[in-house]
Design an enzyme around this catalytic site. Structure first.
Site, PDB file in Angstrom:
ATOM      1  N   GLU A 116       0.852  -1.192   0.000  1.00  0.00           N
ATOM      2  CA  GLU A 116       0.000   0.000   0.000  1.00  0.00           C
ATOM      3  C   GLU A 116       0.886   1.240   0.000  1.00  0.00           C
ATOM      4  O   GLU A 116       1.757   1.375   0.852  1.00  0.00           O
ATOM      5  CB  GLU A 116      -0.940  -0.017   1.210  1.00  0.00           C
ATOM      6  CG  GLU A 116      -1.737   1.254   1.424  1.00  0.00           C
ATOM      7  CD  GLU A 116      -2.548   1.713   0.209  1.00  0.00           C
ATOM      8  OE1 GLU A 116      -3.374   0.943  -0.292  1.00  0.00           O
ATOM      9  OE2 GLU A 116      -2.322   2.870  -0.257  1.00  0.00           O
ATOM     10  N   GLY A 168      -6.916   1.009   3.829  1.00  0.00           N
ATOM     11  CA  GLY A 168      -8.367   1.260   3.762  1.00  0.00           C
ATOM     12  C   GLY A 168      -8.760   1.960   2.469  1.00  0.00           C
ATOM     13  O   GLY A 168      -9.934   1.986   2.109  1.00  0.00           O
ATOM     14  N   GLY A 169      -7.765   2.564   1.795  1.00  0.00           N
ATOM     15  CA  GLY A 169      -8.013   3.137   0.468  1.00  0.00           C
ATOM     16  C   GLY A 169      -9.003   4.285   0.467  1.00  0.00           C
ATOM     17  O   GLY A 169      -9.171   5.001   1.467  1.00  0.00           O
ATOM     18  N   THR A 170      -9.660   4.464  -0.670  1.00  0.00           N
ATOM     19  CA  THR A 170     -10.548   5.605  -0.889  1.00  0.00           C
ATOM     20  C   THR A 170     -11.738   5.611   0.065  1.00  0.00           C
ATOM     21  O   THR A 170     -12.024   6.618   0.717  1.00  0.00           O
ATOM     22  CB  THR A 170     -11.066   5.574  -2.347  1.00  0.00           C
ATOM     23  OG1 THR A 170      -9.953   5.546  -3.228  1.00  0.00           O
ATOM     24  CG2 THR A 170     -11.924   6.785  -2.651  1.00  0.00           C
ATOM     25  N   CYS A 171     -12.441   4.499   0.133  1.00  0.00           N
ATOM     26  CA  CYS A 171     -13.708   4.475   0.874  1.00  0.00           C
ATOM     27  C   CYS A 171     -13.513   4.919   2.315  1.00  0.00           C
ATOM     28  O   CYS A 171     -14.196   5.812   2.806  1.00  0.00           O
ATOM     29  CB  CYS A 171     -14.305   3.067   0.822  1.00  0.00           C
ATOM     30  SG  CYS A 171     -15.877   2.955   1.668  1.00  0.00           S
ATOM     31  N   HIS A 186     -45.573  -2.761   9.625  1.00  0.00           N
ATOM     32  CA  HIS A 186     -46.147  -1.416   9.602  1.00  0.00           C
ATOM     33  C   HIS A 186     -45.664  -0.648  10.828  1.00  0.00           C
ATOM     34  O   HIS A 186     -45.617  -1.220  11.910  1.00  0.00           O
ATOM     35  CB  HIS A 186     -47.673  -1.482   9.614  1.00  0.00           C
ATOM     36  CG  HIS A 186     -48.300  -0.127   9.747  1.00  0.00           C
ATOM     37  ND1 HIS A 186     -48.390   0.744   8.691  1.00  0.00           N
ATOM     38  CD2 HIS A 186     -48.818   0.517  10.836  1.00  0.00           C
ATOM     39  CE1 HIS A 186     -48.958   1.872   9.107  1.00  0.00           C
ATOM     40  NE2 HIS A 186     -49.227   1.756  10.403  1.00  0.00           N
TER      41      HIS A 186
HETATM   42  C1  LIG Z   1     -16.267  11.188  -2.256  1.00  0.00           C
HETATM   43  C2  LIG Z   1     -16.557   9.722  -2.477  1.00  0.00           C
HETATM   44  C3  LIG Z   1     -17.644   9.148  -1.847  1.00  0.00           C
HETATM   45  C4  LIG Z   1     -17.906   7.800  -2.048  1.00  0.00           C
HETATM   46  N1  LIG Z   1     -18.994   7.247  -1.439  1.00  0.00           N
HETATM   47  C5  LIG Z   1     -19.287   5.955  -1.645  1.00  0.00           C
HETATM   48  C6  LIG Z   1     -20.403   5.358  -1.011  1.00  0.00           C
HETATM   49  O1  LIG Z   1     -21.131   6.010  -0.258  1.00  0.00           O
HETATM   50  N2  LIG Z   1     -20.648   4.052  -1.242  1.00  0.00           N
HETATM   51  C7  LIG Z   1     -19.857   3.308  -2.060  1.00  0.00           C
HETATM   52  O2  LIG Z   1     -20.119   2.123  -2.239  1.00  0.00           O
HETATM   53  N3  LIG Z   1     -18.786   3.840  -2.674  1.00  0.00           N
HETATM   54  C8  LIG Z   1     -18.498   5.145  -2.481  1.00  0.00           C
HETATM   55  N4  LIG Z   1     -17.392   5.693  -3.095  1.00  0.00           N
HETATM   56  C9  LIG Z   1     -16.580   4.839  -3.987  1.00  0.00           C
HETATM   57  C10 LIG Z   1     -15.649   3.930  -3.171  1.00  0.00           C
HETATM   58  O3  LIG Z   1     -14.862   4.695  -2.304  1.00  0.00           O
HETATM   59  C11 LIG Z   1     -14.763   3.136  -4.125  1.00  0.00           C
HETATM   60  O4  LIG Z   1     -15.570   2.499  -5.072  1.00  0.00           O
HETATM   61  C12 LIG Z   1     -13.965   2.081  -3.379  1.00  0.00           C
HETATM   62  O5  LIG Z   1     -13.121   2.664  -2.428  1.00  0.00           O
HETATM   63  C13 LIG Z   1     -13.134   1.269  -4.384  1.00  0.00           C
HETATM   64  O6  LIG Z   1     -12.326   0.390  -3.689  1.00  0.00           O
HETATM   65  P1  LIG Z   1     -11.024  -0.202  -4.364  1.00  0.00           P
HETATM   66  O7  LIG Z   1     -10.573  -1.270  -3.435  1.00  0.00           O
HETATM   67  O8  LIG Z   1     -11.264  -0.562  -5.747  1.00  0.00           O
HETATM   68  O9  LIG Z   1      -9.979   0.995  -4.419  1.00  0.00           O
HETATM   69  P2  LIG Z   1      -9.457   2.025  -3.340  1.00  0.00           P
HETATM   70  O10 LIG Z   1     -10.321   2.036  -2.137  1.00  0.00           O
HETATM   71  O11 LIG Z   1      -9.245   3.292  -4.051  1.00  0.00           O
HETATM   72  O12 LIG Z   1      -8.047   1.423  -2.894  1.00  0.00           O
HETATM   73  C14 LIG Z   1      -6.948   1.353  -3.758  1.00  0.00           C
HETATM   74  C15 LIG Z   1      -5.672   1.441  -2.949  1.00  0.00           C
HETATM   75  O13 LIG Z   1      -4.559   1.135  -3.794  1.00  0.00           O
HETATM   76  C16 LIG Z   1      -3.476   1.965  -3.439  1.00  0.00           C
HETATM   77  N5  LIG Z   1      -2.571   2.029  -4.597  1.00  0.00           N
HETATM   78  C17 LIG Z   1      -2.819   2.518  -5.826  1.00  0.00           C
HETATM   79  N6  LIG Z   1      -1.770   2.349  -6.645  1.00  0.00           N
HETATM   80  C18 LIG Z   1      -0.816   1.734  -5.912  1.00  0.00           C
HETATM   81  C19 LIG Z   1       0.491   1.285  -6.203  1.00  0.00           C
HETATM   82  N7  LIG Z   1       1.024   1.395  -7.408  1.00  0.00           N
HETATM   83  N8  LIG Z   1       1.217   0.722  -5.201  1.00  0.00           N
HETATM   84  C20 LIG Z   1       0.672   0.573  -3.963  1.00  0.00           C
HETATM   85  N9  LIG Z   1      -0.566   0.966  -3.642  1.00  0.00           N
HETATM   86  C21 LIG Z   1      -1.312   1.533  -4.602  1.00  0.00           C
HETATM   87  C22 LIG Z   1      -4.143   3.293  -3.133  1.00  0.00           C
HETATM   88  O14 LIG Z   1      -3.299   4.099  -2.313  1.00  0.00           O
HETATM   89  C23 LIG Z   1      -5.409   2.837  -2.392  1.00  0.00           C
HETATM   90  O15 LIG Z   1      -5.215   2.768  -1.003  1.00  0.00           O
HETATM   91  C24 LIG Z   1     -17.066   7.016  -2.887  1.00  0.00           C
HETATM   92  C25 LIG Z   1     -15.961   7.596  -3.498  1.00  0.00           C
HETATM   93  C26 LIG Z   1     -15.700   8.933  -3.299  1.00  0.00           C
HETATM   94  C27 LIG Z   1     -14.504   9.549  -3.954  1.00  0.00           C
END
Ligand SMILES: Cc1cc2nc3c(=O)[nH]c(=O)nc-3n(C[C@H](O)[C@H](O)[C@H](O)COP(=O)(O)OP(=O)(O)OC[C@H]3O[C@@H](n4cnc5c(N)ncnc54)[C@H](O)[C@@H]3O)c2cc1C
Length: 457
Positions: free
Chosen positions: A35, A40-43, A441
C-alpha cells in the site's frame, strides 16, 4: 536487488485487497500486501466514510433548523466546521485503524508500505526490493479526474479529497459536476451554511437516472436554496481578485458565477498509469481501466484486477464483491461471474436515493414490455409521521415474466428499503409473489407490495 518470494501479492489495501489477503493467507499462502498511501483506500479515508460522516453532521444541522415543525423549541443553529471536521477525522481514523489491525493480525501476511510497480508477469518492485509471486492481484483503485477546463491551472480548485480538509464554511461553493459525489457535497455544504451552485454540462442532474428521478432530485436541492445550472457546456475558470469566476455560457442565468471555492466533481480515473502494466502487457482500455474477464482475470496469466481499477464497478460493495468472486473461484472451486451481480447503489443526499437494477429507460431500451408502479412519499405513512415526505418510490416489472427489473426509492430510508427489491431480484421472486408478503407497519418497505399490486402498463 533483494528478492523475496511469496505465494501471492496484493497491490492496494482498499476494499478488495484486505479481505482477499485474509482468505489467501488463511488458506496457507504467504501473502504480501503493498500500500503506497493509507490502509483502507478511498472508501475509508477520502470516500464513503468521511462523506457519510459529514452528511450526518449536515443532517443534524438541517433537523435543528426545522425542529419547530415537530413542536420543539431550540436556539439559533451554528455549525462549527472545526468540530465537524474533527468528528469526521475521528471516525475515519478509527475505521482505518480497524482495517490496519485486521491486516496486521493475519498470519502469513506481510504489509509493505510503498509504491508498487510491476516489472514482470510475476514480479513487483517496491522500495528498491523485488517481490516474486505466481499470483498478483491489482486493487489499485482510482483518483479524481481533472478534465481539461480552460483556466484550471490559473485558480485553486478542490477535489472530493481536498474538500474534506476544509475547516471553514465556504461563502459560495461552486460544484462543477452534477452527479452522485457532487450532489452529496453540494447539499452537505449548503446545510453547513454555504451558498452553493451546481454547474452541470448535461441538461439535467444525474443524467443516468430516469427523468422523473433527476427532476425530483433537482427539486429537493432547489428547495434548500441550491442554485442549479444545467446545460453548462462551456465552463471556464478565471481569477477575480480574491474569488474565482466560473463562466457558464448557458442559455439562461447570469454569465459569471463568483465562487470562494470550486469543487471539481467530474468522475474518477483509475490508478493504472504508473503501475508498469505496459511492461507486463496487461491490457487496459482507452480510459485506463484494466480489462478483465468474467472472473476478473486479466489477459496475463496469474494477474487479476479487482475493484474500481477494472471499470466493472465504482463502489465499495462492487469492489468487495470482486474479492468474493476471485476468492470463491480460486479457493473454493466456484464459478462466480461478475455479470451475475445486479447493479445497486445509493446516492446519499437527504432524502437518499436507493437504486437497483435497470432504470425505466434502460428496461425499455433492452426491449422489455414494462409495467411501472409509482407512489409519492406523501402517500407513505412512515414518511408523513416523520415529517419527511419528499421523493417517490418506483418499481419496474417485466410485463411478460413478472420479474422485477429495477427500482428506485428516493425518500426517507430509501437506501435501506431498496434492499427488499434487491433481494427479490437476486432470488427471482416475481412481483405477484412479492406482493403477498406481509411487511411490518409502519415502514417505507411496507409500500413495496402495495406498489406491486398497482402496476400500470
Ligand atoms: C467522495 C466519495 C464518496 C464515495 N462514497 C461511496 C459510497 O457512499 N458508497 C460506495 O459504495 N462507494 C463510495 N465511493 C466509492 C468507493 O470509495 C470506491 O468504489 C472504493 O473505495 C473502491 O475500492 P477499491 O478497493 O477498488 O480501491 P481504493 O479504495 O481506491 O483502494 C486502492 C488502494 O490502492 C493503493 N494504490 C494505488 N496504486 C498503488 C500502487 N502502485 N502501489 C501501492 N498501492 C497503490 C491506493 O493508495 C489505495 O489505497 C465514494 C468515493 C468517493 C470519492
Amino acid at each position: 536487488m533483494k528478492t523475496e518470494k511469496f505465494d501471492a501479492i496484493v497491490i492496494g489495501a482498499g476494499q478488495a485487497g484486505p479481505p482477499l489477503a485474509g482468505r489467501l493467507s488463511s488458506s496457507g499462502m504467504r501473502v504480501a500486501v503493498i500500500e503506497r498511501k493509507l490502509i483502507g483506500g478511498t472508501c475509508v479515508n477520502i470516500g464513503c466514510t468521511p462523506t457519510k460522516t459529514l452528511v450526518a453532521s449536515a443532517h443534524a444541522a438541517h433537523v435543528a433548523r426545522r425542529v419547530r415543525v415537530y413542536g420543539v423549541e431550540t436556539g439559533p443553529v451554528m455549525v462549527d466546521m472545526q468540530a465537524v471536521k474533527a468528528r469526521k477525522d475521528a471516525v475515519v481514523r478509527a475505521s482505518r485503524q480497524g482495517v490496519e489491525d485486521w491486516l496486521r493480525g493475519m498470519n502469513n501476511c506481510t504489509i509493505i508500505r510503498g509504491h508498487a510497480k510491476m516489472t514482470g508477469a510475476d514480479t513487483v518492485d517496491v522500495n528498491g526490493s523485488r517481490l516474486v509471486a505466481p499470483r498478483i492481484f491489482l486493487n489499485v483503485g482510482s483518483r479524481p479526474a481533472t478534465p481539461d477546463i480552460p483556466g484550471l491551472s490559473d485558480v485553486p480548485v478542490l477535489t472530493s479529497s481536498t474538500l474534506l480538509d476544509l475547516e471553514l464554511v465556504p461563502r459560495h461553493l461552486v460544484v462543477i459536476g452534477g452527479s452522485y459525489v457532487g450532489l452529496e457535497f453540494a447539499q452537505t455544504f449548503r446545510r453547513f451554511g454555504a451558498g452553493v451552485t451546481i454547474v452541470e454540462k448535461a441538461d439535467r442532474l444525474i443524467a443516468r437516472e430516469d427523468y422523473d428521478i433527476s427532476a425530483a432530485v433537482e427539486d429537493i436541492l432547489k428547495k434548500e436554496g441550491i442554485v442549479i445550472r444545467t446545460a453548462a457546456e462551456c465552463v471556464r475558470l478565471e481569477r477575480n481578485s480574491s474569488e474565482i469566476a466560473v463562466r457558464v455560457d448557458c442559455s439562461s442565468g447570469p454569465e459569471k458565477i463568483f465562487a470562494s471555492h470550486v469543487l471539481l466533481a467530474l468522475g474518477r480515473r483509475p490508478n493504472t498509469d504508473d503501475l508498469g502494466l505496459e511492461t507486463v502487457g496487461v491490457h487496459v482500455n482507452d480510459a485506463g481501466f484494466i480489462v478483465v474477464d468474467e472472473e476478473l482475470a486479466t489477459n496475463v496469466k496469474g494477474i487479476w484486477a479487482l475493484g474500481d481499477c477494472n471499470g466493472r464497478g465504482a463502489f465499495t460493495h462492487t469492489a468487495y464483491n470482486d474479492y468474493e468472486i476471485v476468492a470463491e473461484n480460486l479457493l473454493d472451486g466456484g464459478s462466480r461471474r461478475v455479470s451475475q451481480r445486479i447493479p445497486s447503489y445509493g446516492v446519499f443526499i437527504d432524502p437518499p436515493l436507493g437504486r437497483v437494477g435497470w432504470t425505466e429507460r434502460e428496461a425499455a431500451a433492452a426491449g422489455h414490455r414494462v409495467r411501472i408502479g409509482k407512489r409519492p412519499m406523501t402517500r407513505v405513512a412512515r414518511a408523513r409521521e416523520r415529517g419527511e415526505t419528499l421523493g417517490f418510490m418506483k418499481i419496474i416489472v417485466d410485463a411478460d415474466s413478472d420479474l422485477i427489473l429495477g427500482g428506485a426509492i428516493l425518500g426517507v430510508s430509501g437506501d435501506e428499503a431498496v434492499h427488499g427489491l434487491l433481494g427479490a431480484m437476486n432470488t427471482r421472486l416475481t412481483a405477484s409473489e412479492f406482493s403477498r408478503i406481509v411487511p411490518i407497519h409502519p415502514t417505507v418497505s411496507e409500500l413495496i407490495p402495495t406498489i406491486l399490486h398497482e402496476l400500470q402498463p
